[in-house]
Design a protein around this motif. Structure first.
Motif, PDB file in Angstrom:
ATOM      1  N   TYR A  54       0.832  -1.205   0.000  1.00  0.00           N
ATOM      2  CA  TYR A  54       0.000   0.000   0.000  1.00  0.00           C
ATOM      3  C   TYR A  54       0.869   1.259   0.000  1.00  0.00           C
ATOM      4  O   TYR A  54       0.652   2.185  -0.782  1.00  0.00           O
ATOM      5  CB  TYR A  54      -0.927  -0.009   1.214  1.00  0.00           C
ATOM      6  CG  TYR A  54      -1.592   1.316   1.470  1.00  0.00           C
ATOM      7  CD1 TYR A  54      -2.661   1.734   0.686  1.00  0.00           C
ATOM      8  CD2 TYR A  54      -1.139   2.160   2.481  1.00  0.00           C
ATOM      9  CE1 TYR A  54      -3.266   2.957   0.911  1.00  0.00           C
ATOM     10  CE2 TYR A  54      -1.740   3.380   2.702  1.00  0.00           C
ATOM     11  CZ  TYR A  54      -2.793   3.780   1.920  1.00  0.00           C
ATOM     12  OH  TYR A  54      -3.381   4.995   2.131  1.00  0.00           O
ATOM     13  N   ARG A  55       1.863   1.297   0.886  1.00  0.00           N
ATOM     14  CA  ARG A  55       2.756   2.456   0.961  1.00  0.00           C
ATOM     15  C   ARG A  55       3.504   2.676  -0.348  1.00  0.00           C
ATOM     16  O   ARG A  55       3.686   3.808  -0.785  1.00  0.00           O
ATOM     17  CB  ARG A  55       3.728   2.304   2.125  1.00  0.00           C
ATOM     18  CG  ARG A  55       3.071   2.480   3.459  1.00  0.00           C
ATOM     19  CD  ARG A  55       4.057   2.322   4.582  1.00  0.00           C
ATOM     20  NE  ARG A  55       3.438   2.629   5.862  1.00  0.00           N
ATOM     21  CZ  ARG A  55       3.859   2.160   7.009  1.00  0.00           C
ATOM     22  NH1 ARG A  55       4.915   1.375   7.076  1.00  0.00           N
ATOM     23  NH2 ARG A  55       3.227   2.481   8.128  1.00  0.00           N
ATOM     24  N   GLN A  57       2.500   1.805  -3.361  1.00  0.00           N
ATOM     25  CA  GLN A  57       1.537   2.336  -4.327  1.00  0.00           C
ATOM     26  C   GLN A  57       1.278   3.822  -4.085  1.00  0.00           C
ATOM     27  O   GLN A  57       1.168   4.601  -5.035  1.00  0.00           O
ATOM     28  CB  GLN A  57       0.227   1.552  -4.277  1.00  0.00           C
ATOM     29  CG  GLN A  57       0.333   0.140  -4.793  1.00  0.00           C
ATOM     30  CD  GLN A  57       0.653   0.097  -6.269  1.00  0.00           C
ATOM     31  OE1 GLN A  57      -0.002   0.749  -7.076  1.00  0.00           O
ATOM     32  NE2 GLN A  57       1.673  -0.657  -6.621  1.00  0.00           N
ATOM     33  N   CYS A  58       1.187   4.215  -2.830  1.00  0.00           N
ATOM     34  CA  CYS A  58       1.009   5.639  -2.498  1.00  0.00           C
ATOM     35  C   CYS A  58       2.198   6.457  -2.972  1.00  0.00           C
ATOM     36  O   CYS A  58       2.042   7.535  -3.553  1.00  0.00           O
ATOM     37  CB  CYS A  58       0.807   5.823  -0.999  1.00  0.00           C
ATOM     38  SG  CYS A  58      -0.803   5.275  -0.420  1.00  0.00           S
ATOM     39  N   ARG A  59       3.414   5.947  -2.713  1.00  0.00           N
ATOM     40  CA  ARG A  59       4.625   6.651  -3.167  1.00  0.00           C
ATOM     41  C   ARG A  59       4.621   6.813  -4.684  1.00  0.00           C
ATOM     42  O   ARG A  59       4.921   7.884  -5.214  1.00  0.00           O
ATOM     43  CB  ARG A  59       5.884   5.908  -2.733  1.00  0.00           C
ATOM     44  CG  ARG A  59       6.445   6.374  -1.425  1.00  0.00           C
ATOM     45  CD  ARG A  59       7.825   5.792  -1.161  1.00  0.00           C
ATOM     46  NE  ARG A  59       7.827   4.357  -0.936  1.00  0.00           N
ATOM     47  CZ  ARG A  59       7.469   3.773   0.203  1.00  0.00           C
ATOM     48  NH1 ARG A  59       7.091   4.494   1.231  1.00  0.00           N
ATOM     49  NH2 ARG A  59       7.487   2.468   0.313  1.00  0.00           N
ATOM     50  N   PHE A  62       1.857   9.566  -5.499  1.00  0.00           N
ATOM     51  CA  PHE A  62       2.122  10.937  -5.079  1.00  0.00           C
ATOM     52  C   PHE A  62       3.468  11.467  -5.557  1.00  0.00           C
ATOM     53  O   PHE A  62       3.598  12.652  -5.829  1.00  0.00           O
ATOM     54  CB  PHE A  62       1.997  11.070  -3.560  1.00  0.00           C
ATOM     55  CG  PHE A  62       0.572  10.991  -3.097  1.00  0.00           C
ATOM     56  CD1 PHE A  62      -0.306  12.027  -3.334  1.00  0.00           C
ATOM     57  CD2 PHE A  62       0.102   9.866  -2.453  1.00  0.00           C
ATOM     58  CE1 PHE A  62      -1.632  11.961  -2.931  1.00  0.00           C
ATOM     59  CE2 PHE A  62      -1.220   9.789  -2.035  1.00  0.00           C
ATOM     60  CZ  PHE A  62      -2.096  10.836  -2.281  1.00  0.00           C
TER      61      PHE A  62
END
Length: 99
Positions: A54-55, A57-59, A62
């Protein structure tokens, strides 16, 4: 020392341990929400690999996409979970992007 965001530089984000007794949890969550408006949860049972994916994918979203591509998934009446960077607090635009 004040950071300009309402927290001193020595204050930490509250950590809530879900393995604590219910009464303790209630008090800790109430205190964290009242004082900070947010908190971190530990011992929640979510697989660490899932959190890491998840982290990542967020990186990628963003940090890897330009604003034009982020806004292609903009939050709307039909997409309540989309990207936004135009939220206001006290009539001032927040300094954040969210998905």
């Amino acid at each position: 020392m004040n950071t300009g965001h309402g927290l001193s530089s020595i204050e930490q984000v509250p950590v809530i341990d879900l393995e604590a007794e219910e009464k303790v949890l209630i008090d800790q969550i109430y205190g964290a929400c009242s004082r900070f408006g947010f908190f971190q949860v530990v011992n929640h049972g979510i697989n660490a690999d899932l959190i890491d994916r998840y982290r990542e994918q967020c990186r990628e979203f963003f940090e890897g996409l330009d604003l034009k591509h982020k806004r292609a998934s903009k939050r709307s009446a039909d997409n309540a979970r989309g990207f936004f960077d135009d939220e206001l607090t006290k009539q001032r635009r927040d300094w954040k992007e969210a998905l």
